[in-house]
Design a protein around this motif. Structure first.
Motif, mmCIF file in Angstrom:
data_model
loop_
_atom_site.group_PDB
_atom_site.id
_atom_site.type_symbol
_atom_site.label_atom_id
_atom_site.label_comp_id
_atom_site.label_asym_id
_atom_site.label_seq_id
_atom_site.Cartn_x
_atom_site.Cartn_y
_atom_site.Cartn_z
ATOM 1 N N VAL A 1 48.284 25.841 53.746
ATOM 2 C CA VAL A 1 48.822 26.365 52.496
ATOM 3 C C VAL A 1 47.701 27.109 51.793
ATOM 4 O O VAL A 1 46.592 26.567 51.639
ATOM 5 C CB VAL A 1 49.362 25.236 51.590
ATOM 6 N N ASP A 2 47.955 28.347 51.387
ATOM 7 C CA ASP A 2 46.960 29.045 50.576
ATOM 8 C C ASP A 2 47.577 29.537 49.275
ATOM 9 O O ASP A 2 48.802 29.643 49.151
ATOM 10 C CB ASP A 2 46.251 30.156 51.356
ATOM 11 N N PHE A 3 46.747 29.809 48.303
ATOM 12 C CA PHE A 3 47.212 30.121 46.951
ATOM 13 C C PHE A 3 46.170 31.012 46.280
ATOM 14 O O PHE A 3 44.972 30.948 46.590
ATOM 15 C CB PHE A 3 47.401 28.826 46.138
ATOM 16 N N GLU A 4 46.642 31.842 45.358
ATOM 17 C CA GLU A 4 45.743 32.783 44.692
ATOM 18 C C GLU A 4 44.850 32.062 43.690
ATOM 19 O O GLU A 4 45.311 31.268 42.878
ATOM 20 C CB GLU A 4 46.541 33.876 43.992
ATOM 21 N N VAL A 5 43.561 32.349 43.768
ATOM 22 C CA VAL A 5 42.595 31.828 42.810
ATOM 23 C C VAL A 5 42.271 32.887 41.766
ATOM 24 O O VAL A 5 42.207 32.633 40.573
ATOM 25 C CB VAL A 5 41.311 31.369 43.538
ATOM 26 N N ARG A 6 42.104 34.105 42.239
ATOM 27 C CA ARG A 6 41.903 35.287 41.410
ATOM 28 C C ARG A 6 42.292 36.483 42.265
ATOM 29 O O ARG A 6 42.439 36.343 43.486
ATOM 30 C CB ARG A 6 40.447 35.395 40.928
ATOM 31 N N PRO A 7 42.523 37.661 41.660
ATOM 32 C CA PRO A 7 42.940 38.806 42.482
ATOM 33 C C PRO A 7 41.995 39.059 43.652
ATOM 34 O O PRO A 7 40.786 39.195 43.484
ATOM 35 C CB PRO A 7 42.918 39.971 41.469
ATOM 36 N N GLY A 8 42.574 39.095 44.861
ATOM 37 C CA GLY A 8 41.783 39.341 46.063
ATOM 38 C C GLY A 8 41.171 38.111 46.677
ATOM 39 O O GLY A 8 40.577 38.190 47.758
#
Length: 590
Positions: free
Chosen positions: A522-529
């Motif tokens: 599972v991955d998720f956005e931490v900050r843009p990019g």
């Protein structure tokens, strides 16, 4: 003639309003910045999220300054009420009542809007008549079947306009350039609280492809280029066919610019000429690159390509990849076949040297592969490879000759080739060798792998499964390249590359006949990019199904969505031996 009518019939009674609507509900409403970055506070109660969103999209009062006086705002009430009424009617609420109050405040004034939507108007009778020859019915049937304009659904004027637009664009894309609506009516009957739809659409005569005019290029023969053109004169016109032809030419790697232009102004007797303009890529290409993975360490790659050795489109590729654990030079000669976009015959030769903690191998290979597209979108490879391998696994040092015959199929489908949010990839292969055919071993091997990517809001899930089995008398007969080892960047993370597998009597890894591995991430956005990830891996290779002894690992990771594709850094812990390991990889997920 294609005709759609619902089963409910009503007699229209006097209080009927007939409207031709061109009002589309906005999707996103952005309030303008006011004094010192402040904006008025608009409070809406009693509305569903969709209705509230549409009201905010239509009201103009947000343009007013924060220091506007209440008496000025009250003068805007009639226009504000009309804006709210239009926003409500656009999505079916014709019986809405409203109450609006303004209040002064710091730093901005406040508007309180209380609404009672009432029962929405719903689509009633659908009388949709498409006048076209029967052989063209299928071109419009899908549009009608997938349209949300159905009897009983809440009225939405944008959906009605969208249906009209889809019918018109579908007609144009399939060569009905004279198509028109004879009747287009949305009748609102408030006494029944329904909206009856009447559409009469006449397609006219369908245009055909005329002469295909191809700009000659000196480097390739006319006959060869014509094999990319999957269009016959006098066949029905289709924009999709033109797009597919342009895509085939672009993906052939021969051309740096492809222009496909239907000459509508030159059409005669409903036949449209098509002009194809091509410009060639440079014949010779030289590339070099560097990279790093924890499986193979730092590596360099050099490649050369001759894109058209002759006017029949033959090609030559040569490359070499060098790293501390792997050395792999290869050369290939490719001959395009009947459909050069998908069919080719490839002759290859090369060497593969590998050194891991489990084995050392040196393999010389010669082979040929016939590549084609089957079942519409699957890529099929039929191959024959002769390889001479000298390998050392623990105390076993052997040299084997094998002529491996096989076939594999692969397909990838995703919404983005670099960073997919939805998609999958399937690969399966059957291969084998026989001592009766230039081999000193006999075996049959089945292999399959699958990957899925699915998104749920900002969260992305990635699943992977890999399985294989080999029919062979003894595992010792198989060279290292045909045995299965697990562990590493793309297998069970937390373990070194190739460090997990079937064991001998001394507990040393010798590789297995069978393979089973899987992963959930599972991955998720931490900050843009940038994205964070958590994952769980399980798998092993083994000699017998009763001795799987699956190894597991868990870990955390970071992903940078670089311009050349995701770069992944993972820290994984092997649960069986408690080891920690860093993994660095790059490239697309599918």
């Amino acid at each position: 003639m294609l005709k759609l009518e619902n089963n409910l019939k009503f007699r229209l009674i006097p209080v009927i309003q007939r409207h031709r609507w061109f009002l589309l509900p906005a999707i996103v409403a952005l309030a303008p910045v006011n004094v010192l970055g402040q904006t008025p506070d608009i409070r809406i109660s009693g509305a569903s999220p969709a209705l509230e969103e549409n009201i905010r999209a239509h009201i103009d009062i947000l343009d007013e300054r924060c220091d506007s006086q209440i008496r000025r705002l009250n003068r805007l009430l009639p226009q504000l009420r009309r804006d709210i009424e239009r926003a409500a009617q656009a999505i079916g609420y014709y019986r809405l009542t409203q109450r609006i109050e303004f209040a002064a405040g710091e730093p901005c004034w406040t508007a309180s809007i209380a609404v009672q939507p009432g029962d929405p108007v719903r689509f009633g009778d659908l009388n949709i008549d498409i006048d076209t020859p029967p052989e063209n019915n299928s071109l419009f049937r899908d549009i009608l079947a997938e349209s949300p304009v159905v009897s009983g659904a809440r009225l939405n004027h944008s959906l009605y306009e969208q249906l009209k637009s889809q019918l018109s664009s579908g007609a144009i894309e399939n060569g009905f350039f004279a198509a028109r609506f004879i009747a287009a009516e949305l009748a609102i009957d408030l006494s029944r609280n329904v909206a009856d739809v009447t559409l009469a659409f006449e397609t006219g005569e369908r245009f055909r492809f005329g002469e295909i005019q191809i700009t000659p290029v000196a480097e390739l023969s006319d006959d060869f280029i014509a094999r990319f053109i999957a269009i016959d004169e006098d066949t029905p016109y289709s924009t999709e066919t033109l797009v597919e032809m342009r895509q085939n030419l672009n993906e052939s790697q021969y051309f740096n610019q492809v222009t496909v232009t239907p000459l509508l102004s030159q059409a005669q007797d409903q036949a449209i000429p098509v002009n194809v303009e091509l410009s060639m890529r440079p014949r010779h290409s030289y590339t070099a690159g560097v990279g790093v993975t924890t499986d193979n360490g730092p590596r360099v790659r050099f490649a050369y390509e001759d894109r058209y050795i002759n006017r029949r489109g033959h090609r030559l590729n040569a490359d070499v990849v060098l790293s501390p654990m792997q050395q792999e030079p290869n050369i290939s000669y490719i001959i395009p076949m009947r459909n050069p976009a998908y069919d080719s015959l490839r002759f290859t030769g090369g060497y593969l040297g590998q050194e891991t903690d489990s084995y050392i191998s040196s393999t010389f290979r010669l082979g040929t592969t016939y590549r084609s597209r089957v079942w519409d979108s699957w890529i099929q490879n039929i191959f024959v490879n002769f390889q001479r391998e000298d390998f050392e696994i623990n105390d076993l040092d052997e040299e084997t000759d094998s002529t491996v015959v096989g076939i594999n199929w692969a397909r990838t489908k995703s919404d983005d080739p670099i960073f997919p949010t939805r998609g999958w990839r399937l690969f399966t292969q059957v291969s084998g060798a026989s001592e009766k055919m230039l081999s000193n071993i006999s075996f049959v091997q089945l292999y399959g792998s699958a990957k899925w990517v699915e998104s749920f809001g900002p969260i992305r899930t990635l699943m992977r499964v890999e399985t294989a089995t080999t029919v062979v008398d003894e595992i010792e007969e198989l060279p290292a390249s045909l045995r299965f080892f697990t562990g590493g960047d793309t297998s069970v993370r937390g373990y070194q590359y190739g460090a997990i597998g079937a064991l001998n009597e001394l507990g040393e890894v010798i590789g297995g006949k069978h393979l089973l591995a899987a992963s959930a991430e599972v991955d998720f956005e931490v900050r843009p990019g940038w994205r964070g990830a958590v994952f769980y891996d399980v798998g092993n290779s083994f000699a017998d199904f009763g001795e799987m002894n699956l190894q597991t690992s868990v870990g955390l990771g970071a992903r940078w969505l670089s311009p050349i594709g995701p770069i992944r850094v993972d820290v994984a812990r092997g649960l069986e031996d408690g080891s920690f390991r860093l993994h660095v990889t790059m490239g697309p997920d599918l």
